[in-house]
Enzyme design. Structure first.
Site, PDB file in Angstrom:
ATOM      1  N   THR A  14      19.552   1.217  -5.441  1.00  0.00           N
ATOM      2  CA  THR A  14      20.718   0.831  -6.236  1.00  0.00           C
ATOM      3  C   THR A  14      20.355   0.094  -7.522  1.00  0.00           C
ATOM      4  OG1 THR A  14      22.142   0.706  -4.317  1.00  0.00           O
ATOM      5  CG2 THR A  14      22.826  -0.593  -6.187  1.00  0.00           C
ATOM      6  N   ASP A  58      17.081   7.491  -3.332  1.00  0.00           N
ATOM      7  CA  ASP A  58      17.911   6.572  -2.556  1.00  0.00           C
ATOM      8  C   ASP A  58      17.088   6.324  -1.289  1.00  0.00           C
ATOM      9  OD1 ASP A  58      21.297   6.157  -1.979  1.00  0.00           O
ATOM     10  OD2 ASP A  58      19.861   5.918  -0.359  1.00  0.00           O
ATOM     11  N   THR A 166      16.084  -7.534   8.590  1.00  0.00           N
ATOM     12  CA  THR A 166      17.079  -6.517   8.932  1.00  0.00           C
ATOM     13  C   THR A 166      18.138  -6.553   7.841  1.00  0.00           C
ATOM     14  OG1 THR A 166      16.788  -6.927  11.287  1.00  0.00           O
ATOM     15  CG2 THR A 166      18.871  -5.949  10.650  1.00  0.00           C
ATOM     16  N   THR A 278      16.030  -5.681  22.218  1.00  0.00           N
ATOM     17  CA  THR A 278      17.420  -6.094  22.418  1.00  0.00           C
ATOM     18  C   THR A 278      18.356  -5.627  21.293  1.00  0.00           C
ATOM     19  OG1 THR A 278      18.929  -7.982  22.641  1.00  0.00           O
ATOM     20  CG2 THR A 278      16.919  -8.392  21.425  1.00  0.00           C
TER      21      THR A 278
HETATM   22  N1  ASP Z   1      21.706   3.590  -0.774  1.00  0.00           N
HETATM   23  C1  ASP Z   1      20.959   2.608  -1.536  1.00  0.00           C
HETATM   24  C2  ASP Z   1      19.493   2.736  -1.172  1.00  0.00           C
HETATM   25  O1  ASP Z   1      19.102   2.263  -0.134  1.00  0.00           O
HETATM   26  C3  ASP Z   1      21.458   1.243  -1.246  1.00  0.00           C
HETATM   27  C4  ASP Z   1      20.763   0.150  -2.011  1.00  0.00           C
HETATM   28  O2  ASP Z   1      19.797   0.304  -2.703  1.00  0.00           O
HETATM   29  O3  ASP Z   1      21.249  -0.997  -1.906  1.00  0.00           O
HETATM   30  O4  ASP Z   1      18.733   3.315  -1.907  1.00  0.00           O
END
Ligand code: ASP
Length: 348
Positions: A14, A58, A166, A278
């Site tokens: 992004t 992406d 995470t 878990t």
């Molecule tokens: N869909 C994007 C990616 O993982 C989300 C991001 O970059 O925040 O490339």
């Protein structure tokens, strides 16, 4: 003190995305956009160079081949820079951070992954701060040694150990969490490093070694109330399956119904590793604490302790690629290779 500077490796995500004029969806764009929006990167007192992936992605399209490419670049350029920043999409950033931590041995320099929730061209972007601080951390040294000589992830004013992270929100700027390990630095006006949590520098080491074999023949079986035999059968029956991560309740608990135990036994007898992680974000698997996990322990299910699912997936694929013998894989699953589990000491 020699300042070799920082290499930024831009993979996509992004941070550099723009809306496609036809579909309206966000898709990766060129690095020029980033550089134009963040002229501050020219103000650091150390050199900054960039390496841009030919095909920006992406991060939902990440595969082990991308991890291998990243490791090969870092290995080749290791002595030319003080640290590395990887610009990466947030969706799978925790997987990439975990994978790189396992693949690289002898690391004495920072590899900082970062990205953003809003593209860098948007007014309220979080990308600028993330990028600038990640560069600062990657280039920071004390007594001519890196302050954070590990694979880490910087996002939303916190620096984390990469293989403990995470992605937990698709909305807020603090997109990542590390429930089972403290942050490595907290950023405000100053960068406060949490030195007790940061890995020690290895004996003077100017080389890294990388291990680039992965075996992706694994599956995740998430336990849920009402799970039935044919669902479990379908997973155990996957051709060439080498390991199943069972995502269990709480401290590693699962149904005690005989059919379920028999299916797990069947998988183990076929040479499939059954690894218990878990579903909770925090806390650890402790098989035997409840009756609902005792039988899993008795039949040879392996504990994932307090690992994240991202670290579990990448560690299994890495170990299955590295070793042929199941005993070697099991031995390494029980220990902390790169600080990914807390229950035991490690040489990391
Ligand atoms: N869909 C994007 C990616 O993982 C989300 C991001 O970059 O925040 O490339």
């Amino acid at each position: 003190m020699e300042n070799k500077g920082v290499l930024i490796i831009y993979t996509g995500g992004t941070i550099g995305m723009m809306n496609d004029p036809i579909t309206g969806s966000l898709c990766p764009f060129s690095f020029e956009e980033i550089a134009k929006e963040v002229p501050e990167i020219n103000e650091f007192d150390f050199p900054i160079e960039t390496l841009i992936f030919e095909n920006l992605i992406d991060s939902s399209n990440i595969k082990p081949t991308v991890w291998i490419k990243l490791c090969e670049i870092i290995k080749e350029k290791y002595n030319q820079y003080d640290g590395f920043v990887i610009l990466h999409g947030t969706d799978t950033m925790a997987y990439t951070a975990s994978a790189l931590s396992f693949m690289i041995d002898g690391l004495n320099k920072p590899i900082v992954l970062t990205g953003s929730q809003l593209p860098i061209g948007k007014i309220r972007t979080d990308g600028k701060e993330n990028l600038i601080t990640a560069i600062e951390i990657a280039g920071s040294k004390e007594n001519n040694q890196a302050i954070v000589p590990e694979v880490c992830l910087y996002f939303g004013e916190k620096l984390y150990r990469g293989n403990r992270t995470t992605k937990f929100t698709a909305e807020h700027f603090n997109a990542f969490s590390s429930h089972n390990y403290p942050y490595l630095a907290k950023v405000g006006i100053h960068i406060h490093y949490n030195k007790a949590a940061i890995k020690d520098i290895n004996v003077k080491n100017d080389k890294i070694s990388i291990c680039t074999n992965f075996n992706t023949n694994i599956a995740i079986l998430k336990i849920f109330p009402g799970i039935n035999e044919s669902q479990v059968d379908a997973i155990i029956g996957i051709k060439d399956l080498k390991a199943i991560i069972i995502e269990t309740y709480g401290a590693g608990n699962a149904p005690t119904e005989q059919w379920f135990i028999d299916k797990m036994k069947e998988a183990i007898s076929k040479g499939i590793i059954v690894y218990n992680v878990t579903q909770c974000q925090a806390g650890r698997v402790d098989m035997g604490r409840y009756e609902t996990s005792l039988e899993l322990l008795n039949i040879g299910v392996m504990s994932g302790f307090d690992t994240t699912i991202e670290a579990a997936v990448t560690k299994l694929m890495f170990l299955l690629g590295k070793y042929n013998k199941i005993e070697d894989i099991k031995k390494d699953l029980k220990v902390s290779l790169k600080g990914e589990i807390s229950h035991c000491n490690s040489n990391f």
